[in-house]
Design an enzyme around this catalytic site. Structure first.
Site, PDB file in Angstrom:
ATOM      1  NE  ARG A   1      18.656  -1.033  -0.647  1.00  0.00           N
ATOM      2  CZ  ARG A   1      17.996   0.030  -0.670  1.00  0.00           C
ATOM      3  NH1 ARG A   1      18.507   0.878  -0.051  1.00  0.00           N
ATOM      4  NH2 ARG A   1      16.657   0.184  -0.852  1.00  0.00           N
TER       5      ARG A   1
ATOM      6  CB  CYS B   1      15.063   5.632  -5.357  1.00  0.00           C
ATOM      7  SG  CYS B   1      15.051   7.108  -3.842  1.00  0.00           S
TER       8      CYS B   1
ATOM      9  CB  THR C   1      -0.959  -0.120   1.123  1.00  0.00           C
ATOM     10  OG1 THR C   1      -0.187  -0.144   2.503  1.00  0.00           O
ATOM     11  CG2 THR C   1      -2.031  -1.166   1.062  1.00  0.00           C
TER      12      THR C   1
ATOM     13  CG  ASN D   1      11.394   8.739  -6.887  1.00  0.00           C
ATOM     14  OD1 ASN D   1      10.756   9.635  -8.005  1.00  0.00           O
ATOM     15  ND2 ASN D   1      10.737   8.904  -6.189  1.00  0.00           N
TER      16      ASN D   1
ATOM     17  CB  SER E   1       6.941   9.748  -4.762  1.00  0.00           C
ATOM     18  OG  SER E   1       8.166  10.131  -5.932  1.00  0.00           O
ATOM     19  N   GLY E   2       9.983   9.757  -3.266  1.00  0.00           N
ATOM     20  CA  GLY E   2      11.051   9.061  -2.745  1.00  0.00           C
ATOM     21  C   GLY E   2      10.951   8.710  -1.207  1.00  0.00           C
TER      22      GLY E   2
ATOM     23  CG  HIS F   1      15.368  10.769  -6.913  1.00  0.00           C
ATOM     24  ND1 HIS F   1      14.103  11.214  -6.546  1.00  0.00           N
ATOM     25  CD2 HIS F   1      15.343   9.746  -5.946  1.00  0.00           C
ATOM     26  CE1 HIS F   1      13.484  10.710  -5.352  1.00  0.00           C
ATOM     27  NE2 HIS F   1      14.534   9.761  -5.139  1.00  0.00           N
TER      28      HIS F   1
END
Lengths: 352, 352, 352, 352
Positions: free
Chosen positions: C115, C152, C14, C330, C181-182, C244
């Protein structure tokens, strides 16, 4: 005249409205902010560290190192507090403002918790100064009293309607363009509002209607009879930082020369001299593209009355419909500034 | 069915509306854009170099190397043009559209030059398809004919009012929230509009009133009798790229169930199948915070009908006042898209 | 070729990245999204009601009524899931992705949790396809494996550096201009970002450095030796919705003709045909004012490869300093899109 | 001390910089603005009517009714003018500033016309006060002299580099985030900049390089030897109204404690007392998310020194690379304010 400054406490000082209180109260001639009350999470921290400051580069020096205190029933007495400002959110406000009133305090609140209570005034001193008399009835019952601010978008409307009442208003329509800071902090998400419009602001539309009717209502023997004229509001959040613009349409009993209407608004009488009272409560702009938030939200004035006026423009009347745009600084006049003006007025009228 | 594609010319292809024409006409099943006419300054340049392209990364390949030509009286004939689209500004449009009409062309214009002429329709095919008959009268007089688009903020209003007419509308108030692209390019200065609101858009308020009354007017024997209901508009430019939002208040003859009103709007019948005709001319959103420009301006649809619907939301009625917000994509449905739909409709009705 | 579609689950559907997964997976030729796993608070609700949808007018029909399920250890097996996409936040991701890996699943994650783990690849198929071999080592140890996305803002940088490596890069400096939005949803407050810049994005600067060095590192026998070249990043949030932008300066061993550099970037070889692989991983723009987020973030492509390219512009070299601007979408290439491309690649290489 | 106020003329008073001159010169203790010179189109109009005022609600009363005059060779003499401020655009500036210099005037210009002339200083009094001596050489040749401002994005960089020079700077990289008002009025189109970034600002990148090298150059016997250190700038326009942010990377000879560097910047000595000289030319912020344009561009100060400081933050050094962000108010310190400070300084040094 020698003024003995009163010690004041501020409830909820770190939000967008709380910060405005802190800024306007700096060097206030009547009030010394000596106590800031905050949530358990913030209590114990210095104000300068607890706040995400949004009003220019620096937290004012006079509160930078003031420790935020947690609410305790005895707190405000311990600190020799004379009156209370509240920038609490409505849910918390109900409890704490209620307790303080019972303790005999005068509480000047920006919160919505008590706004629609019968014996609590929504006070805008230029518009309904006589509503302060409700304080007498509260005092009898509780010991202290509460006055409240209107919602940030209501204030400007009430201010404009008051002097126009005499021309016979039949119905009022308002569409708002409301700034982001009106939603508090963090408030609206940047993802939602950046380059966008959100036609939804809580139950603001209902608040505008009900609060305006109460503010413009007639005071009589401890009661306020709501204004009879109906108001319909449609509210939109816009990507502007400060300043609520409103497109207002009034159905009038009859046509009146627009010059006369402007003159009536312009000459709407200011309060007698109070530090936060603007010399011109209503400013009329004649340009065809004003008011604009960036240019007009913060009206320059003497003392601390900057941002305390309503700015109206583009007035015209045709076929009994009077239209205009109005602008109000939502966190100053539509927030902390009005509560401080209420306290100044109460002090002058010996209600403090 | 075999469709023989028609060669079309575009007047003024480099502005915000001109670019939309270029984009929507790419691979159009009925039309081949083979000629772009521009100002002397741009004539001779390739379209891809002459345009400051605003609609995504690349100028469509099919026009990239097309040389812009200067207007010459004989031009459109030389090029074997069947019909004309015009995105000219009003002052230039008057001259060139007039000449082309005299030469026998059908001109589908977005410009305001001829909008209020008695024999020129402001055509919105879902709303007033019969107004195309005015073309017959123009043809008699001039050889060709012109149809025009409404102003970008008028279209949505007309679309909503049409199906609601039957409930008895007494008066309409509209406050707009208009996107920057509606002012063309360069249009509004970034200094003025960034984080700001400008309550002034040319004579848009008057246009909305007059154009809506014409669009909804009754066609009878070559004449249009303007809609009798009055409309008052207050217009504001907002810092949004695309999509005009409008807060609409309608005084109705009587109260109607809001469910019925929504159903009426939802079922407003689409045109028979045309490439640019949306399957749902009016989309009703039930969320309490819609429509929003970023989410709703570009409505997804089959074919090239994206952005061709009106989106309405927050409908409610109280005490005979019906209120709603509507949103329209100002450069698609409120611009190039409507003119192209007009041409598709004209083609289908053998007016081309 | 007959493709048997794989059933996929999405963890955390979501948020801003979760929504991109949902959108890109619609009608995906390889994957059927059949399970969305969410927090306890959202579990049991239909996706269409649980999500604050940010990507255009409507939640895609195929998930609208899909009930969000709470994570249970047995869940993904019950549902016959073949592989997992994860858009979880890092703190939650660590736990759930770990469990699923132990259960033998291939997890294609956008989260940062794993990561920097030695045996987990940060996979960008065009750049470091051989890193997928780390999956073999994970499988041995855990049964399943995890691949991750870069941050991103890292992706675009890695993509550009890879083909330029051969010219001898000595040092890299990057200043970012990162979209709202990142930060996810609600993410950055509108009060903070409207008309403002925030030179602070979590520990992004360190991430860019470390992740880029890992991505460009050399794979050898189950280990990755980090790229030796140093990278310094300075990160700023800007009032832009998507895309970006990065200002990149590379100290090179020697001067090279800028034409050759552009050609090298342009011809950086795409992957063999995969649905989400862009035909041009790097797009070079020659205009002097590009790339721009509104025009270039969403690159149009066949299939679902829209927004999957890096766009670079304003390349120049002087005195061994190569400078350029790059732009990456991004939430697509810098988010869901890359994870989906990773899964497509893994499928093709028989890792699923 | 009795100060005899000097009569000053302003060339080009209606643009974004011109308006700042007008605002800062209100009630200036040294200067009386008595003449505003404008284009033929504006000449004859009252300033209050000719200007599209952008700096708060009202045009200052003292110039509201001042008639703009057209440039005439004899004009400034007629009006008993002592010195000249110029906010002209470069093309016009060359002619008029040149004529006035020949007439013996001291011209304090914001324009770029004479910036790179050998005998004209780009004067930033805190940084290169001795460059004013070039005025002597101009006077010999022309009678009067010109001083210029740096470009709005150059000033902040020069201010920061000056005190850091002693640590040994080898190379400077800067990526800018420049406000809309820096492009003048109407300047950047709202369509282009709203929610977008434009990586292109005229030949700003070259200006930053050349002007910084000149400002930091060594004055010796009427000549300035350019600073030898190279500077690479990459410039981007961002959707912010006022305040240029810059991401700066400096390659240093060696590592230095960041505490010492901050202390050096903080204690960079102010000028002796001048009305527009900030008490702290460089302000260091310790928060991890500052400086931000909305909070920090307008630095509050005594007198008219508001917005005259550079604000730096996020300083760190690693591996001999010193990085920081700096912010400067582009129309105050980066515009009118610097020219006025130059004139104050010249007056004090008996150059006027």
């Amino acid at each position: 005249v020698i003024i003995v400054k009163r010690n004041v406490a501020l409830l909820g000082g770190t939000g967008t409205i709380g910060q405005r209180f802190v800024k306007i109260l700096e060097d206030h001639p009547f009030f010394d902010l000596t106590l800031i009350v905050g949530s358990r999470k913030k209590a114990g921290k210095e104000y300068g560290r607890a706040v995400h400051w949004l009003l220019g580069s620096e937290v004012p020096g006079y509160v930078k190192n003031l420790k935020i205190e947690e609410f305790k029933a005895s707190l405000s007495e311990e600190k020799d507090i004379d009156l209370i400002f509240s920038a609490l959110l409505a849910d918390v406000a109900e409890k704490y403002e209620g307790i303080l009133r019972t303790q005999g305090f005068a509480v000047f609140s920006n919160s919505g918790a008590y706004r629609m209570n019968n014996d609590v005034p929504i006070l805008v001193p230029e518009v309904n100064p006589e509503h302060i008399k409700l304080a007498d009835f509260q005092r009898e019952r509780y010991g202290g009293y509460i006055t409240t601010n209107p919602n940030c978008s209501t204030y400007g409307l009430a201010m404009i309607l008051k002097p126009l009442e005499k021309y016979g208003i039949k119905r009022v329509f308002v569409s708002t363009y409301q700034a982001i800071s009106g939603a508090g902090y963090p408030g609206v998400s940047g993802v939602d509002i950046n380059g966008n419009l959100i036609p939804c602001i809580g139950n603001e539309e209902d608040k505008i209607r009900r609060e305006t009717k109460k503010i413009l209502g007639e005071y009589r023997k401890g009661k306020i009879r709501a204004w009879e004229i109906d108001i319909l509001a449609s509210c939109v959040r816009v990507p502007v930082r400060d300043g609520h613009l409103e497109s207002v349409i009034m159905e009038m009993e009859e046509n009146t020369e627009i010059r006369e209407i402007k003159e009536t608004l312009r000459s709407f009488k200011p309060l007698a001299d109070l530090p936060s009272a603007p010399s011109r409560p209503i400013i009329i702009r004649e340009e065809d593209d004003r008011p604009q938030p960036i240019l007009d939200a913060y009206t320059r004035e003497k003392d601390r009355a900057g941002g305390m006026s309503v700015v109206a423009g583009r007035l015209n009347i045709s076929d009994r419909y009077l239209r205009l745009f109005l602008l109000v600084h939502n966190t100053i006049r539509g927030g902390a500034g009005n509560a401080i003006l209420n306290a100044e007025y109460a002090l002058k009228k010996d209600y403090v």
